[in-house]
Write a protein that holds these residues in place. Structure first.
Motif, PDB file in Angstrom:
ATOM      1  N   GLU A  47      -2.453  -2.553  -6.360  1.00 43.94           N
ATOM      2  CA  GLU A  47      -2.174  -1.513  -5.374  1.00 43.94           C
ATOM      3  C   GLU A  47      -2.826  -0.202  -5.794  1.00 43.94           C
ATOM      4  O   GLU A  47      -2.971   0.091  -6.974  1.00 43.94           O
ATOM      5  CB  GLU A  47      -0.673  -1.307  -5.190  1.00 43.94           C
ATOM      6  CG  GLU A  47      -0.002  -2.394  -4.396  1.00 43.94           C
ATOM      7  CD  GLU A  47       1.451  -2.090  -4.094  1.00 43.94           C
ATOM      8  OE1 GLU A  47       1.874  -2.403  -2.971  1.00 43.94           O
ATOM      9  OE2 GLU A  47       2.152  -1.568  -4.986  1.00 43.94           O
ATOM     10  N   CYS A  49      -3.163   4.143  -4.406  1.00 46.52           N
ATOM     11  CA  CYS A  49      -2.456   5.148  -3.602  1.00 46.52           C
ATOM     12  C   CYS A  49      -2.715   4.900  -2.122  1.00 46.52           C
ATOM     13  O   CYS A  49      -1.807   4.976  -1.302  1.00 46.52           O
ATOM     14  CB  CYS A  49      -2.904   6.563  -3.989  1.00 46.52           C
ATOM     15  SG  CYS A  49      -2.267   7.132  -5.571  1.00 46.52           S
ATOM     16  N   PHE A  50      -3.959   4.595  -1.792  1.00 47.09           N
ATOM     17  CA  PHE A  50      -4.326   4.378  -0.397  1.00 47.09           C
ATOM     18  C   PHE A  50      -3.612   3.152   0.171  1.00 47.09           C
ATOM     19  O   PHE A  50      -3.037   3.212   1.260  1.00 47.09           O
ATOM     20  CB  PHE A  50      -5.841   4.226  -0.261  1.00 47.09           C
ATOM     21  CG  PHE A  50      -6.276   4.018   1.159  1.00 47.09           C
ATOM     22  CD1 PHE A  50      -6.246   5.059   2.064  1.00 47.09           C
ATOM     23  CD2 PHE A  50      -6.712   2.775   1.594  1.00 47.09           C
ATOM     24  CE1 PHE A  50      -6.639   4.882   3.388  1.00 47.09           C
ATOM     25  CE2 PHE A  50      -7.105   2.576   2.901  1.00 47.09           C
ATOM     26  CZ  PHE A  50      -7.077   3.633   3.807  1.00 47.09           C
ATOM     27  N   SER A  51      -3.604   2.040  -0.559  1.00 45.68           N
ATOM     28  CA  SER A  51      -2.975   0.822  -0.023  1.00 45.68           C
ATOM     29  C   SER A  51      -1.455   0.985   0.087  1.00 45.68           C
ATOM     30  O   SER A  51      -0.849   0.500   1.048  1.00 45.68           O
ATOM     31  CB  SER A  51      -3.319  -0.403  -0.881  1.00 45.68           C
ATOM     32  OG  SER A  51      -2.744  -0.323  -2.174  1.00 45.68           O
ATOM     33  N   SER A  53       0.155   3.872   0.588  1.00 48.90           N
ATOM     34  CA  SER A  53       0.416   4.775   1.720  1.00 48.90           C
ATOM     35  C   SER A  53       0.200   4.063   3.039  1.00 48.90           C
ATOM     36  O   SER A  53       0.992   4.207   3.966  1.00 48.90           O
ATOM     37  CB  SER A  53      -0.439   6.037   1.627  1.00 48.90           C
ATOM     38  OG  SER A  53      -1.810   5.739   1.691  1.00 48.90           O
ATOM     39  N   GLN A  54      -0.859   3.252   3.136  1.00 50.43           N
ATOM     40  CA  GLN A  54      -1.114   2.489   4.361  1.00 50.43           C
ATOM     41  C   GLN A  54       0.016   1.511   4.640  1.00 50.43           C
ATOM     42  O   GLN A  54       0.480   1.406   5.775  1.00 50.43           O
ATOM     43  CB  GLN A  54      -2.423   1.703   4.232  1.00 50.43           C
ATOM     44  CG  GLN A  54      -3.521   2.228   5.071  1.00 50.43           C
ATOM     45  CD  GLN A  54      -4.701   1.261   5.083  1.00 50.43           C
ATOM     46  OE1 GLN A  54      -4.855   0.402   4.222  1.00 50.43           O
ATOM     47  NE2 GLN A  54      -5.546   1.428   6.066  1.00 50.43           N
ATOM     48  N   GLY A  55       0.461   0.804   3.613  1.00 46.71           N
ATOM     49  CA  GLY A  55       1.535  -0.170   3.763  1.00 46.71           C
ATOM     50  C   GLY A  55       2.846   0.467   4.198  1.00 46.71           C
ATOM     51  O   GLY A  55       3.672  -0.167   4.855  1.00 46.71           O
ATOM     52  N   GLY A  57       2.930   3.083   6.165  1.00 47.64           N
ATOM     53  CA  GLY A  57       2.707   3.771   7.432  1.00 47.64           C
ATOM     54  C   GLY A  57       2.521   5.271   7.276  1.00 47.64           C
ATOM     55  O   GLY A  57       2.792   6.033   8.199  1.00 47.64           O
ATOM     56  N   THR A  59       0.032   8.652   6.125  1.00 46.92           N
ATOM     57  CA  THR A  59      -1.333   9.108   5.891  1.00 46.92           C
ATOM     58  C   THR A  59      -1.465   9.402   4.403  1.00 46.92           C
ATOM     59  O   THR A  59      -0.456   9.559   3.696  1.00 46.92           O
ATOM     60  CB  THR A  59      -1.654  10.395   6.693  1.00 46.92           C
ATOM     61  OG1 THR A  59      -0.839  11.464   6.177  1.00 46.92           O
ATOM     62  CG2 THR A  59      -1.407  10.214   8.183  1.00 46.92           C
ATOM     63  N   GLN A  60      -2.697   9.486   3.939  1.00 47.61           N
ATOM     64  CA  GLN A  60      -2.914   9.811   2.529  1.00 47.61           C
ATOM     65  C   GLN A  60      -2.336  11.192   2.207  1.00 47.61           C
ATOM     66  O   GLN A  60      -1.750  11.396   1.148  1.00 47.61           O
ATOM     67  CB  GLN A  60      -4.419   9.768   2.212  1.00 47.61           C
ATOM     68  CG  GLN A  60      -4.747   9.886   0.753  1.00 47.61           C
ATOM     69  CD  GLN A  60      -4.456   8.634  -0.062  1.00 47.61           C
ATOM     70  OE1 GLN A  60      -4.104   7.584   0.462  1.00 47.61           O
ATOM     71  NE2 GLN A  60      -4.591   8.752  -1.354  1.00 47.61           N
TER      72      GLN A  60
END
Length: 88
Positions: A47, A49-51, A53-55, A57, A59-60
């Protein structure tokens, strides 16, 4: 010659006043608002930070606001990250 001593004293006094005024300006700075984390997540293998945050829901920018001290380049398995926060 006595005038040189008085002039030096006036210069020192002026510098002290300037330093005091500079210090006074910094007292008006407000500390960032404290956040209370409402939902946490333990980072899993692969994982980022981006994945994460995406998971969740998010935004970055939201993710980073909830985790202001996070170093995304050094994210590690088991690290707790915040996925939802409110002002404390």
């Amino acid at each position: 010659m006595a005038n040189h001593g008085a002039a030096a004293l006036v210069m020192v006094a002026s510098l002290l006043v300037a330093a005091a005024l500079a210090d006074a300006r910094h007292t008006d700075v407000k500390a960032p608002a404290a956040l209370a984390c409402n939902k946490v997540h333990g980072v899993q293998t692969a994982e980022t930070c981006f994945s994460v945050s995406q998971g969740a829901g998010l935004t970055q920018d939201q993710f980073l606001a909830f985790n202001p001290n996070i170093n995304c380049a050094k994210l590690f398995v088991g690290q707790w990250v915040c996925l939802d926060a409110t002002l404390a």
